[in-house]
Scaffold this active site. Structure first.
Site, short mmCIF file in Angstrom:
data_model
loop_
_atom_site.label_atom_id
_atom_site.label_comp_id
_atom_site.label_asym_id
_atom_site.label_seq_id
_atom_site.Cartn_x
_atom_site.Cartn_y
_atom_site.Cartn_z
N ASP A 1 -4.34 -10.19 -3.86
CA ASP A 1 -3.57 -9.95 -3.43
C ASP A 1 -2.36 -10.59 -3.54
OD1 ASP A 1 -1.75 -7.30 -3.16
OD2 ASP A 1 -2.62 -7.06 -1.10
N TYR B 1 6.83 -7.93 -5.66
CA TYR B 1 8.23 -7.68 -6.41
C TYR B 1 9.26 -8.92 -5.49
CZ TYR B 1 6.88 -3.30 -8.19
OH TYR B 1 6.44 -2.33 -8.99
N ARG C 1 10.38 -9.74 6.83
CA ARG C 1 10.01 -9.00 8.04
C ARG C 1 9.65 -9.49 9.45
NH1 ARG C 1 3.93 -7.80 4.32
NH2 ARG C 1 5.55 -7.92 2.33
N ASP D 1 -0.45 -5.21 -8.82
CA ASP D 1 -0.94 -6.93 -8.17
C ASP D 1 -2.00 -6.70 -7.94
OD1 ASP D 1 -0.05 -5.40 -6.37
OD2 ASP D 1 0.56 -6.38 -4.96
N GLU D 2 -2.98 -6.15 -8.23
CA GLU D 2 -4.64 -6.33 -7.56
C GLU D 2 -5.27 -7.02 -8.67
OE1 GLU D 2 -5.67 -3.96 -3.89
OE2 GLU D 2 -3.75 -2.90 -5.09
P1 TTP Z 1 1.67 -4.19 -1.79
O1 TTP Z 1 0.24 -5.18 -2.39
O2 TTP Z 1 1.55 -2.50 -1.14
O3 TTP Z 1 3.48 -5.08 -1.05
P2 TTP Z 1 3.48 -6.21 -0.87
O4 TTP Z 1 2.81 -7.14 -2.56
O5 TTP Z 1 4.98 -6.09 -1.42
O6 TTP Z 1 3.26 -6.94 0.14
P3 TTP Z 1 1.80 -8.13 1.16
O7 TTP Z 1 2.19 -8.33 0.57
O8 TTP Z 1 2.05 -6.94 2.03
O9 TTP Z 1 1.12 -7.48 0.19
O10 TTP Z 1 2.99 -3.60 -3.37
C1 TTP Z 1 2.83 -4.78 -4.09
C2 TTP Z 1 4.26 -3.92 -4.98
O11 TTP Z 1 4.77 -2.56 -5.48
C3 TTP Z 1 5.31 -4.12 -4.02
O12 TTP Z 1 6.11 -5.16 -4.09
C4 TTP Z 1 6.46 -3.00 -4.55
C5 TTP Z 1 5.30 -2.71 -5.29
N1 TTP Z 1 5.64 -0.74 -4.46
C6 TTP Z 1 6.28 0.31 -4.87
O13 TTP Z 1 6.93 0.26 -5.49
N2 TTP Z 1 5.96 1.28 -3.79
C7 TTP Z 1 5.30 1.47 -2.96
O14 TTP Z 1 5.06 2.27 -1.78
C8 TTP Z 1 4.36 0.06 -2.34
C9 TTP Z 1 3.32 0.40 -1.05
C10 TTP Z 1 4.37 -1.17 -3.22
#
Ligand code: TTP
Length: 460
Positions: A18, A23, A60, A120-121
């Site tokens: 992940d 973004y 954060r 992103d996963e």
């Molecule tokens: P996530 O993987 O949920 O979060 P993240 O990568 O920002 O942070 P973390 O390090 O905690 O994993 O989401 C991936 C991207 O998807 C995130 O950068 C922005 C987008 N996103 C949205 O646009 N809306 C949302 O509600 C979520 C959860 C994510």
């Protein structure tokens, strides 16, 4: 509905990777001066500084969280840099994030079966690579920074116990495979950083479910291993609603009807009891997850299964007449057509099914069971065709919805319905056989030559 699949008898090594604050990392790569600074990405919406959808780890620390408004974030972290998501067709344009995700997938897919699970996963099945590798005598500092579930936090921080676990793992076939997996994933994460500039975190386990649970435990830029011996303890304190597929009604029923709080609480019920209560398939699935068992396979898929474009219209922005709905469906259709064209040119794939979903709020009653139905039809390429077909789907869905709610169809905006979200999606995507692709390109080429001829003839 969850599907119970038996775990294969041979040991597998699965990773869930992940990207960290994805973004934000994409924006920081474009503007390197932002690296190391508190940064957030806000959704296109001028109200109170926009809504935060991604928050960097530096921000954060000040208490900035996702879903805060930009103005709120500035209050708790005055130096925060807020970047607007790019906008196209009056809505967020995620193209650059999708493309950045594809760069990462290209690196990760080198070592095994790769399933792109979201923007992103990624899931990786690296079993074959693990079988083909020996466990080295020396472990790099990066590998020794792994977190191994089941070790005490204090020892973990000192690093010694992690090393001891890696040395001991040689004696156990399952742990040895996991240890080799940890080395492979550490190398892949390093390659992702070198080649794309992005950090990512990973969970490494013997199945997808456990790998996914672990990847978010230590972030950013870290990896967590789940040895089989740690599973019972992990599930004993995992709230039932945190488990994938248990966030909804099934999880509610387990909590209220069986008084289950943690996933491990399910161990007290026999498989037949769970099957009697929830049906054969779901009962077996519940019995399995209580033991950390899951036979789900990593599906070889580096390209998306579908394309979907949507926009939300919260509160006062909700759409209350057909002209507004038509306008937004046309905007969404333009974006969908662009993405379909890119997929066709880059990956030689075509989609075959068009689906429309809408969210609504009712002005005249609040029976949430009567949802706005989703509708599908055969997908025809071209933005006008997509827009017109999607609008017809909307009209059909609206008519069913109003019939369900025993209201008469509206004529241009009576205020008895309000659309709060609109999504159109293209699915059933298949690769075009190369012969058809050749014919298609030749057809386009011929068309082009004919256009040039007509043009020359006109001005001759
Ligand atoms: P996530 O993987 O949920 O979060 P993240 O990568 O920002 O942070 P973390 O390090 O905690 O994993 O989401 C991936 C991207 O998807 C995130 O950068 C922005 C987008 N996103 C949205 O646009 N809306 C949302 O509600 C979520 C959860 C994510």
């Amino acid at each position: 509905m969850p599907v119970a699949r038996p775990e294969p008898s041979e040991v597998r090594v699965i990773a869930h990777v992940d990207l960290d604050c994805f973004y934000v990392q994409v924006e920081q790569r474009k503007r390197p001066e932002l690296r190391g600074k508190p940064t957030g990405v806000v959704q296109y919406n001028p109200w109170r500084g926009g809504g935060l959808i991604a928050v960097g780890y530096e921000a954060r620390q000040f208490g900035v969280t996702r879903n805060m408004r930009g103005d709120e974030a500035k209050k708790v972290c005055p130096n925060i840099e807020l970047i607007q998501v790019p906008v196209a067709h009056g809505k967020a344009d995620l193209t650059q994030y999708r493309d950045a995700g594809s760069e990462v997938v290209a690196v990760l897919s080198r070592k095994g079966t790769c399933e792109r699970a979201s923007i992103d996963e990624v899931y990786l099945d690296i079993t074959d690579a693990c079988v083909a590798s020996a466990l080295e005598e020396q472990f790099s500092d990066d590998v020794l920074k792994s977190h191994v579930l089941g070790l005490s936090e204090i020892d973990n921080e000192a690093g010694t116990t992690v090393e001891a676990w890696f040395r001991k793992s040689v004696a156990d076939a399952r742990d040895r495979m996991l240890a080799i997996g940890a080395v492979i994933i550490s190398d892949l994460r390093k390659a992702v950083l070198m080649e794309t500039g992005f950090t990512c975190s990973a969970g490494i386990a013997h199945n997808k479910m456990l790998a996914k649970l672990a990847s978010g435990m230590h972030k950013p830029a870290q990896q967590t291993l789940v040895p089989s011996s740690s599973v019972t303890k992990l599930l004993a304190t995992l709230p039932i609603k945190k488990m994938k597929q248990l966030g909804g009604k099934l999880g509610d029923s387990l909590q209220s009807d069986l008084r289950v709080v943690f996933v491990g609480d399910l161990l007290q019920f026999s498989e037949s009891k769970l099957q009697n209560l929830y049906g054969i398939n779901t009962g077996t699935w519940l019995w399995n997850i209580a033991r950390g068992l899951s036979g789900d396979e990593v599906k070889p898929r580096t390209l998306p299964k579908s394309h979907s474009c949507g926009k939300t219209f919260p509160g006062p922005k909700s759409l209350k007449n057909l002209a507004e709905v038509k306008h937004w469906i046309t905007e969404l259709a333009m974006e969908l057509q662009e993405r379909l064209e890119t997929d066709l040119c880059q990956n030689h794939r075509m989609a075959h099914l068009l689906t429309l979903h809408a969210g609504t709020s009712q002005g005249y009653k609040t029976n949430s069971d009567n949802k706005f139905p989703s509708k599908s039809c055969v997908l025809r390429y071209g933005k006008e065709k997509i827009a017109s077909d999607a609008f017809k789907l909307f009209e059909r869905a609206l008519s069913d919805y109003l019939a369900q709610n025993k209201a008469s169809p509206i004529k241009g905006g009576s205020g008895i319905w309000a659309v709060t979200s609109l999504f159109i999606g293209a699915s059933n995507i298949w690769a075009i056989p190369s012969v058809s692709m050749w014919c298609f390109c030749s057809f386009l080429g011929l068309l082009y030559v004919r256009m040039i001829h007509s043009f020359v003839f006109l001005f001759w």
